[in-house]
Design a protein around this motif. Structure first.
Motif, PDB file in Angstrom:
ATOM      1  N   UNK A 207      -3.722 -13.103   5.955  1.00 45.50           N
ATOM      2  CA  UNK A 207      -2.677 -14.080   6.257  1.00 45.50           C
ATOM      3  C   UNK A 207      -2.701 -14.420   7.742  1.00 45.50           C
ATOM      4  N   UNK A 208      -2.467 -15.658   8.056  1.00 45.85           N
ATOM      5  CA  UNK A 208      -2.427 -16.086   9.450  1.00 45.85           C
ATOM      6  C   UNK A 208      -1.257 -15.520  10.234  1.00 45.85           C
ATOM      7  N   UNK A 209      -0.320 -14.874   9.525  1.00 43.36           N
ATOM      8  CA  UNK A 209       0.845 -14.298  10.208  1.00 43.36           C
ATOM      9  C   UNK A 209       0.647 -12.817  10.523  1.00 43.36           C
ATOM     10  N   UNK A 210      -0.571 -12.292  10.370  1.00 41.58           N
ATOM     11  CA  UNK A 210      -0.800 -10.861  10.584  1.00 41.58           C
ATOM     12  C   UNK A 210      -0.374 -10.414  11.982  1.00 41.58           C
ATOM     13  N   UNK A 211      -0.693 -11.184  12.997  1.00 39.15           N
ATOM     14  CA  UNK A 211      -0.303 -10.808  14.354  1.00 39.15           C
ATOM     15  C   UNK A 211       1.216 -10.690  14.452  1.00 39.15           C
ATOM     16  N   UNK A 212       1.948 -11.642  13.871  1.00 39.72           N
ATOM     17  CA  UNK A 212       3.411 -11.573  13.892  1.00 39.72           C
ATOM     18  C   UNK A 212       3.917 -10.359  13.128  1.00 39.72           C
ATOM     19  N   UNK A 213       3.297 -10.079  11.988  1.00 40.63           N
ATOM     20  CA  UNK A 213       3.741  -8.953  11.162  1.00 40.63           C
ATOM     21  C   UNK A 213       3.563  -7.630  11.898  1.00 40.63           C
ATOM     22  N   UNK A 214       2.403  -7.419  12.465  1.00 41.99           N
ATOM     23  CA  UNK A 214       2.173  -6.161  13.163  1.00 41.99           C
ATOM     24  C   UNK A 214       3.017  -6.075  14.438  1.00 41.99           C
ATOM     25  N   UNK A 215       3.180  -7.193  15.130  1.00 40.67           N
ATOM     26  CA  UNK A 215       4.023  -7.202  16.325  1.00 40.67           C
ATOM     27  C   UNK A 215       5.460  -6.846  15.988  1.00 40.67           C
ATOM     28  N   UNK A 216       5.984  -7.407  14.906  1.00 41.69           N
ATOM     29  CA  UNK A 216       7.358  -7.114  14.485  1.00 41.69           C
ATOM     30  C   UNK A 216       7.542  -5.628  14.194  1.00 41.69           C
ATOM     31  N   UNK A 217       6.544  -5.024  13.559  1.00 43.56           N
ATOM     32  CA  UNK A 217       6.625  -3.587  13.277  1.00 43.56           C
ATOM     33  C   UNK A 217       6.583  -2.764  14.557  1.00 43.56           C
ATOM     34  N   UNK A 218       5.696  -3.105  15.456  1.00 41.76           N
ATOM     35  CA  UNK A 218       5.630  -2.376  16.719  1.00 41.76           C
ATOM     36  C   UNK A 218       6.933  -2.525  17.503  1.00 41.76           C
ATOM     37  N   UNK A 219       7.520  -3.705  17.483  1.00 38.25           N
ATOM     38  CA  UNK A 219       8.778  -3.939  18.194  1.00 38.25           C
ATOM     39  C   UNK A 219       9.901  -3.090  17.591  1.00 38.25           C
ATOM     40  N   UNK A 220       9.890  -2.953  16.277  1.00 38.36           N
ATOM     41  CA  UNK A 220      10.929  -2.163  15.610  1.00 38.36           C
ATOM     42  C   UNK A 220      10.879  -0.692  16.009  1.00 38.36           C
TER      43      UNK A 220
END
Length: 236
Positions: A207-220
């Protein structure tokens, strides 16, 4: 796998060939097969992994300027595929997963504070924390938990963190020396690893949103990582 958009890398997802390569490598884990399929490794694994790492540089700096995303073939955030078989009974030459570690700038190896992304045919997950810390590092974390239990519980139990992550890793059977079995945080003091894991679906890889997904998890995981970094004396 990556294009330029206003001067910044853009990652559009891993190719399906990534999983196909890893699945076949798990069946034919030998140098002859790998050399015959080296072009596939470069095209479907290493190049897109480096593109993903490059795309994570800017998002990571917004979470913490002290964690590094280094898109280098050797010596960067992409962990080496070759296994160190010198002291292992398992003599298979290659790992059958992709490991990416965004390490703290003060760290020297995988036992430093880090943010980790793991891709394998049977699982995809994100991990954060400190894996297999040395004795002094582990002692510092335990002492900080004992001295600042309120701060520890706020970090450990922060809602965004616990909604995504589960604490994991090795633990002692009994409390470490100097701590009683009735200590209110005894289960955390018994930990030999201070890591947490968030499992992801394989579909997110493409998915093209992978960077956003992993970033959101790291931020959490920011409060958890901040506590651990401060416990071992490095900036977050």
């Amino acid at each position: 796998m990556s294009t330029r958009n206003s001067g910044s890398p853009r990652f559009t997802g891993f190719p399906l060939g990534l999983l196909h390569f890893l699945e076949e490598l798990s069946r034919y884990n030998n140098r002859k097969w790998f050399e015959a399929n080296r072009d596939r490794y470069e095209r479907d694994v290493r190049e897109p992994a480096l593109a993903y790492i490059a795309a994570m540089e800017a998002p990571l700096k917004k979470i913490s300027p002290h964690f590094t995303a280094v898109p280098k073939k050797v010596g960067g955030s992409l962990m080496r595929l070759h296994r160190d078989v010198r002291f292992s009974n398992n003599k298979l030459p290659y790992k059958t997963n992709v490991g990416i570690q965004f390490r703290h700038e003060a760290g020297k190896d995988i036992h430093s504070p880090g943010l980790y992304f793991h891709i394998a045919p049977d699982e995809v997950f994100i991990a954060v924390g400190i894996w297999h810390p040395d004795g002094d590092t582990l002692r510092a974390i335990r002492e900080t938990i004992d001295e600042y239990p309120g701060d520890w519980r706020k970090a450990r139990d922060a809602k965004p963190f616990r909604q995504r992550f589960e604490l994991a890793g090795d633990t002692l059977q009994r409390p470490p020396r100097g701590y009683g079995i009735d200590h209110p945080d005894v289960e955390d003091l018994k930990r030999k690893d201070h890591i947490a894991v968030a499992k992801l679906d394989h579909d997110v890889l493409f998915d093209g949103t992978l960077v956003n997904t992993t970033t959101d998890n790291f931020r959490a995981a920011s409060k958890y990582m901040r506590f651990l970094c401060e416990a071992v004396g490095v900036d977050y």
